[in-house]
Design an enzyme around this catalytic site. Structure first.
Site, PDB file in Angstrom:
ATOM      1  N   HIS A 416       0.830  -1.197   0.000  1.00  0.00           N
ATOM      2  CA  HIS A 416       0.000   0.000   0.000  1.00  0.00           C
ATOM      3  C   HIS A 416       0.874   1.262   0.000  1.00  0.00           C
ATOM      4  O   HIS A 416       0.713   2.158  -0.826  1.00  0.00           O
ATOM      5  CB  HIS A 416      -0.914  -0.042   1.235  1.00  0.00           C
ATOM      6  CG  HIS A 416      -1.760   1.165   1.443  1.00  0.00           C
ATOM      7  ND1 HIS A 416      -3.127   1.154   1.273  1.00  0.00           N
ATOM      8  CD2 HIS A 416      -1.448   2.424   1.822  1.00  0.00           C
ATOM      9  CE1 HIS A 416      -3.605   2.347   1.532  1.00  0.00           C
ATOM     10  NE2 HIS A 416      -2.610   3.148   1.877  1.00  0.00           N
ATOM     11  N   GLU A 417       1.846   1.284   0.896  1.00  0.00           N
ATOM     12  CA  GLU A 417       2.690   2.475   0.995  1.00  0.00           C
ATOM     13  C   GLU A 417       3.555   2.642  -0.249  1.00  0.00           C
ATOM     14  O   GLU A 417       3.757   3.757  -0.721  1.00  0.00           O
ATOM     15  CB  GLU A 417       3.573   2.419   2.248  1.00  0.00           C
ATOM     16  CG  GLU A 417       2.805   2.391   3.579  1.00  0.00           C
ATOM     17  CD  GLU A 417       1.854   3.566   3.765  1.00  0.00           C
ATOM     18  OE1 GLU A 417       2.085   4.641   3.175  1.00  0.00           O
ATOM     19  OE2 GLU A 417       0.853   3.400   4.489  1.00  0.00           O
TER      20      GLU A 417
HETATM   21 ZN    ZN Z   1      -2.545   5.112   2.405  1.00  0.00          ZN
END
Ligand code: ZN
Ligand code: ADP
Ligand code: MG
Length: 594
Positions: A416-417
């Site tokens: 996600h990051e």
């Molecule tokens: Zn995020």
């Protein structure tokens, strides 16, 4: 001062005693002669008694004595039957009343003493274990001198960035003249911000230890007193004392207890806390940092602090004491391992990798747990197996606190990051990526991508705003690509992206369908001013198109993010792997990857 107060209590008791003795003495002086009852009867027979007053068991009166003088007398009655008999046998007899003096004395002295005792005890409690109950306003700040406080920077590990920020403060405290000559401005107040247990208190002590100056330490809650005005008096006193000892450090631990925004919390506010806070603000304004007094404070909830505390000239320098990363944890473990005997083959790196999300206090606790386990098992040194069990114990405890992230979740967070970062780096006009971390922070954020703007921005173009939205959606897009499913981790991203899109449509006139109109008239007009919540000045139909436009913008940017990430899937996978391994990547490294 305190001694005197103690003495005065004794004076009161001695005074009471003297009054009692005098009372009985005076009473005896005025008392008339006490005669046996038999004598009284004889006097009566002889007609020598001139007047009497009778009570239940006493007779008092006047008589003519042997010398013919008129005199008062007193006697205690003996019941008549007995007295008749005794009279027959010519016995001298008298009645006697048991003395109740001691009993009377005890019956009120004891409760009185008890009362004083309780009062004294309560006073002590209120003023916090302080002897002498008139010195309530005095602060209880302890003064640690350097030799007492032998915490050094080496004892605090894994928070190098925070340490770097504090080196300047130490320099100043060691040689304030140097700074004053150059005219450099030193911060008055430094606020250590970070989750509990990351070593904020320890760091403050280390600053004092390193610079070798007196260290006044108090906890914010100690200022909040039972009596209105006491906390404020305490603050005043603390600063007076500190100025006398300059150069020195005043450390207020857990500042949030004292510095909560005014008017927040309990109904009607908390007068005492507010007064104390005001006093602190006054004192902070009133002292010249050149005098060599530096104010340090710590908090784990900077968001609830009164904004006045954070203004320039007060706690204007913030030092983040963050959760340690893997290498940080390893260093912290080594600090605490010094105190125990451990086997030579202990793999500290491995322990560090087993403990994501743990802070310094947890790690200190882990080392202690392991040592205790070894003792229980009768080992001579602490080995890996004790640490493994210790981790399990602590982790099981941590799970409740929602800090432990399992392997699967860590993978999701890492991708996600990375998604955010890759989209940001692929689009022009976005803030450069500074750092990505998957060390959980606070309660909500499991990871973060830090983008630092290169310059202050006052205007933003439509494209820049759209790119920003795409970056925010990049996290979720990465999850979809990698796992074919999305998680709840993106809710903050979504809310921020939606806010931007909404502003674009309603405020900045950036939507083609609605055109150059401003549709956000209700802004700033609250419920209280108008009496009723005012609705927007547009029709339901317009409202529908606004919603529609927002949705379109978001959808388009999500597609954009998806396509960027599809194209750079390889980098996404590689980056996430590094992130999982090291927990942190800085901007340079990601740029190199791309
Ligand atoms: Zn995020
Ligand atoms: P905070 O004030 O941030 O809540 P403390 O400074 O009270 O945390 O830390 C509690 C204990 O945890 C310390 O006494 C120390 O033993 C340990 N500890 C915390 N952080 C660190 C660190 N960075 N390095 C070494 N020990 C630490
Ligand atoms: Mg603390």
């Amino acid at each position: 001062m305190e001694k005197k107060q103690k003495f005065s209590l004794w004076y009161i008791l001695i005074g009471i005693w003297i009054v009692l003795i005098m009372q009985s003495y005076i009473a005896s002086m005025y008392a008339t002669r006490t005669i046996p009852y038999s004598r009284f009867l004889n006097l009566l027979k002889d007609g020598k008694v001139t007047e009497i007053a009778i009570t239940a068991n006493k007779i008092q009166g006047r008589m003519i004595d042997e010398t013919g003088k008129d005199q008062g007398f007193k006697t205690v009655r003996v019941d008549s039957e007995l007295s008749n008999m005794l009279d027959q046998y010519d016995v001298v007899f008298k009645g006697e009343i048991e003395s109740t003096f001691m009993r009377d004395l005890l019956s009120w002295i004891v409760p009185f003493m008890l009362f004083i005792g309780i009062w004294y005890f309560l006073m002590r409690r209120m003023s916090g274990q302080q002897p002498g109950f008139m010195s309530l306003g005095k602060n209880k700040a302890k003064i640690y001198m350097e030799n007492e406080l032998n915490v050094k920077f080496d004892d605090v590990a894994g928070v190098d960035e925070a340490k770097q920020e504090l080196v300047e403060v130490i320099d100043f405290l060691k040689t304030p003249e140097k700074f004053n000559e150059l005219g450099g401005k030193i911060p008055k107040g430094v606020l250590l911000v970070g989750p509990p247990g990351t070593g904020k208190t320890l760091l403050a002590k280390a600053v004092a230890g390193e610079s070798g100056v007196p260290f006044f330490s108090m906890s914010g809650s100690e200022f909040v007193e039972m009596f209105v005005g006491l906390g404020a008096a305490r603050v005043r006193d603390l600063f007076v004392q500190a100025k006398l000892k300059a150069p020195c450090i005043i450390f207020i631990d857990e500042l949030d207890a004292l510095g909560k925004a005014r008017g927040m919390g309990t109904m009607g506010g908390h007068d005492e806390r507010e007064q104390t806070l005001n006093q602190l603000l006054v004192e902070m304004d009133g002292f010249d940092p050149k005098a060599g007094v530096i104010l340090l404070a710590s908090t784990n909830r900077p968001e609830i602090l009164d904004p006045a505390l954070l203004r320039p000239g007060r706690f204007d320098r913030h030092v983040l004491v963050d959760r340690p990363d893997k290498t940080g944890r390893e260093e912290i473990l080594r600090v605490h391992l010094k105190k125990i005997t451990y086997s030579a083959d202990l793999d500290v790196k491995h322990i560090a990798s087993m403990t994501p999300g743990m802070v310094g206090a947890d790690l200190a606790n882990l080392v202690n747990e392991a040592a205790l386990l070894a003792v229980r098992r009768g080992r001579k040194e602490v080995s890996m197996s004790e640490f493994e069990e210790g981790v399990e114990r602590i982790v099981a405890g941590l799970e409740k606190k929602n800090r432990l992230i399992n392997k699967k979740e860590r993978e999701i967070v890492a991708h996600h990051e990375m998604g955010h970062a890759i989209v940001a780096l692929s689009l022009p006009g976005t803030d450069p990526v500074h750092k990505i971390s998957i060390i959980p922070r606070g309660i909500a954020a499991l990871g973060y991508t830090m983008q630092v703007p290169t310059e202050d921005r006052f205007l933003m173009s439509r494209t820049e705003l759209l790119n920003k939205i795409a970056t925010l959606l990049g996290g979720r897009a990465a999850e979809e690509i990698m796992f074919g499913d999305v998680s709840t981790g993106a809710h903050n991203d979504l809310s921020r992206a939606t806010d931007i899109a909404k502003s674009m449509v309603k405020e900045y006139g950036m939507s083609e369908e609605l055109g150059q109109v401003y549709l956000s008239h209700d802004k700033g007009r609250g419920f209280l001013e108008t009496g009723f919540a005012k609705s927007d000045d547009y029709s339901d139909e317009t409202a529908r198109s606004i919603d529609n436009e927002i949705r379109l913008i978001i959808q388009a940017q999500y597609k954009e993010a998806l396509s960027i990430l599809q194209e750079k899937k390889e980098i996404l996978i590689k980056g996430a792997a590094i992130l999982l391994e090291k927990e942190k990547i800085d901007g340079e490294e990601i740029r190199a990857l791309m």
